[in-house]
Design an enzyme around this catalytic site. Structure first.
Site, PDB file in Angstrom:
ATOM      1  N   LYS A 261      41.952  44.536  37.682  1.00 50.14           N
ATOM      2  CA  LYS A 261      40.462  44.270  36.096  1.00 50.14           C
ATOM      3  C   LYS A 261      41.412  44.831  34.956  1.00 50.14           C
ATOM      4  O   LYS A 261      42.753  45.328  35.222  1.00 50.14           O
ATOM      5  CB  LYS A 261      39.541  44.577  36.636  1.00 50.14           C
ATOM      6  CG  LYS A 261      38.607  44.251  37.876  1.00 50.14           C
ATOM      7  CD  LYS A 261      38.933  42.826  37.755  1.00 50.14           C
ATOM      8  CE  LYS A 261      39.044  42.275  38.954  1.00 50.14           C
ATOM      9  NZ  LYS A 261      37.058  42.146  39.855  1.00 50.14           N
TER      10      LYS A 261
HETATM   11  C1  LIG Z   1      36.339  41.515  40.818  1.00 46.87           C
HETATM   12  C2  LIG Z   1      35.491  40.770  40.738  1.00 46.87           C
HETATM   13  C3  LIG Z   1      33.931  40.947  41.308  1.00 46.87           C
HETATM   14  C4  LIG Z   1      33.719  42.575  42.569  1.00 46.87           C
HETATM   15  O1  LIG Z   1      34.390  43.678  41.210  1.00 46.87           O
HETATM   16  P1  LIG Z   1      35.035  44.641  42.766  1.00 46.87           P
HETATM   17  O2  LIG Z   1      35.060  45.965  41.761  1.00 46.87           O
HETATM   18  O3  LIG Z   1      36.079  44.458  43.060  1.00 46.87           O
HETATM   19  O4  LIG Z   1      33.891  44.692  43.784  1.00 46.87           O
HETATM   20  C5  LIG Z   1      33.674  40.313  40.881  1.00 46.87           C
HETATM   21  N1  LIG Z   1      33.405  39.337  39.947  1.00 46.87           N
HETATM   22  C6  LIG Z   1      33.906  38.881  39.656  1.00 46.87           C
HETATM   23  C7  LIG Z   1      34.400  37.367  37.921  1.00 46.87           C
HETATM   24  C8  LIG Z   1      35.133  39.311  40.346  1.00 46.87           C
HETATM   25  O5  LIG Z   1      36.759  38.629  39.861  1.00 46.87           O
END
Ligand SMILES: *Cc1c(COP(=O)(O)O)cnc(C)c1O
Length: 383
Positions: free
Chosen positions: A191
């Site tokens: 992210k």
């Molecule tokens: C990465 C992601 C998640 C989940 O995030 P985590 O921190 O890995 O649980 C949820 N929604 C979207 C759109 C994502 O890209």
């Protein structure tokens, strides 16, 4: 004659890579040496910094965005008998979080250009059981927030924005999370900023943030006599201090990371030319944080499958991803009665999408190499 000199192999480019500098490594070592390693002062400091970043709103951090989504739904009292509307093309965790509360995820199609939830389709899916909307800011491109909140207000619905990909994004100049109902961020390494694993909820309402805090940690409330009570069926989603310390240092560099992501996306728009052409993502404006860059492959004009193209790129040192499969076509969510043809835009994007390398330490020359390699591979793959 002289011996053939082999070129040094170019480094493999993954599609995502976190930026970890030596200051961060040292800070984590310091936090470990302090021996206060699970939730403590660093978590409080990280929550305060995130709150300041989001205009002073209440913030709580969690072990993941997936956990944070679950807590948000529990905090709103969503459960059996309720329906929650979400896009058919996003990461699986939204559907799982909704289903784990006992509520029913109701999928709707996405807009073929922005790849965000189609709000007209969302409106058409509202029933008397609908409690909330859980839209994603896809790839960091904000959903139309005016239209989203107009729809929610008209129908008395709560909104949990899945902003997992969108920390650093802005809508009409305002940061995502700094206005609206509840926003959920992810700090997974792929992210815009990372805490290794981690997530956050930004609330409009302090009382709701406190309730989420109870769901985060065993449902515990502290009593005046020093003992603890359990007041809701809580779980365990508290972020360790080691992760929070990393989050503080990442947040300090977020604007720089985002600016670099935008430059790299602009370079892809300038350089990505293939024959047959790919369909490029929506450009958005300066509010787009570009978590990933994912063109759609012209598969109907190619003799190769996406898997063959991904393998050919990997063999040439280019890592790619799929963001994402269509959620309604997974084995679990077909059990709710969904199938092929229900959401044509979501299904086409899921079939054709290819996530290319994009992360702050990627060089301009790397983007050029990705574009040249994709051009060569698609040329080879032509029918
Ligand atoms: C990465 C992601 C998640 C989940 O995030 P985590 O921190 O890995 O649980 C949820 N929604 C979207 C759109 C994502 O890209």
């Amino acid at each position: 004659m002289h011996a053939a000199k082999s070129e040094p192999a170019l480094p493999f480019l993954p599609f995502a890579r976190p930026t970890i500098d030596e200051t961060m490594v040292e800070a984590l070592a310091d936090t470990l040496r302090s021996l206060w390693i699970t939730s403590g002062p660093q978590v409080l400091a990280f929550e305060k910094a995130l709150s300041e970043y989001h205009g002073g709103r209440p913030v709580r951090v969690f072990t993941s965005a997936t956990g944070a989504l679950e807590v948000a739904l529990f905090t709103l009292g969503i459960g059996a008998g309720d329906e929650v509307i979400m896009p058919a093309q996003t990461f699986f965790s939204c559907a799982n979080a909704i289903a784990r509360t006992g509520a029913r995820p109701v999928f709707v199609d996405v807009d073929p250009v922005t790849r965000n939830m189609d709000l007209a389709a969302a409106r058409a899916a509202i029933t008397p059981r609908t409690r909330a909307l859980v839209p994603t800011h896809f790839a960091g491109l904000p959903l139309d927030m005016d239209a989203l909140y107009a729809l929610a207000r008209t129908h008395g619905l709560r909104v949990i924005e899945d902003a997992a990909l969108a920390i650093g994004s802005r809508w009409k100049g305002q940061r995502i999370g700094s206005f609206g109902d509840i926003a959920c961020f992810s700090f997974h390494p792929n992210k815009n900023m990372t805490t290794i694993e981690g997530g956050a909820l930004v609330f409009a309402d302090e009382a709701e943030a406190r309730r989420a805090e109870q769901f985060r940690f065993h449902g515990i409330a502290r009593l005046p006599d020093g003992t603890r009570d359990v007041v809701v069926v809580g779980g365990k989603y508290n972020l360790p201090d080691v992760n929070a310390r990393l989050g503080l240092l990442q947040l300090a560099r977020l604007e720089e990371f985002t600016a670099r992501r935008r430059q790299l996306a602009a370079r892809y728009f300038d350089r990505l030319r293939t024959d047959p052409p790919c369909e490029l993502p929506a450009r958005g404006d300066e509010g787009h944080s570009w978590n990933f860059f994912a063109p759609l492959l012209p598969l109907e004009r190619l003799a190769w499958s996406r898997k063959q193209i991904m393998d050919a790129l990997a063999a040439r040192g280019i890592g790619t991803g799929i963001s994402y499969e269509a959620v309604h076509l997974t084995t679990q969510y077909r059990t709710l009665g969904y199938g092929e043809g229900d959401f044509p835009h979501a299904e086409r994007i899921a079939r054709e999408t290819l996530t290319l390398p994009l992360f702050p330490t990627l060089q301009d020359a790397d983007v050029d190499r990705v574009c040249d390699t994709l051009r060569a591979v698609l040329h080879e793959a032509r029918q």
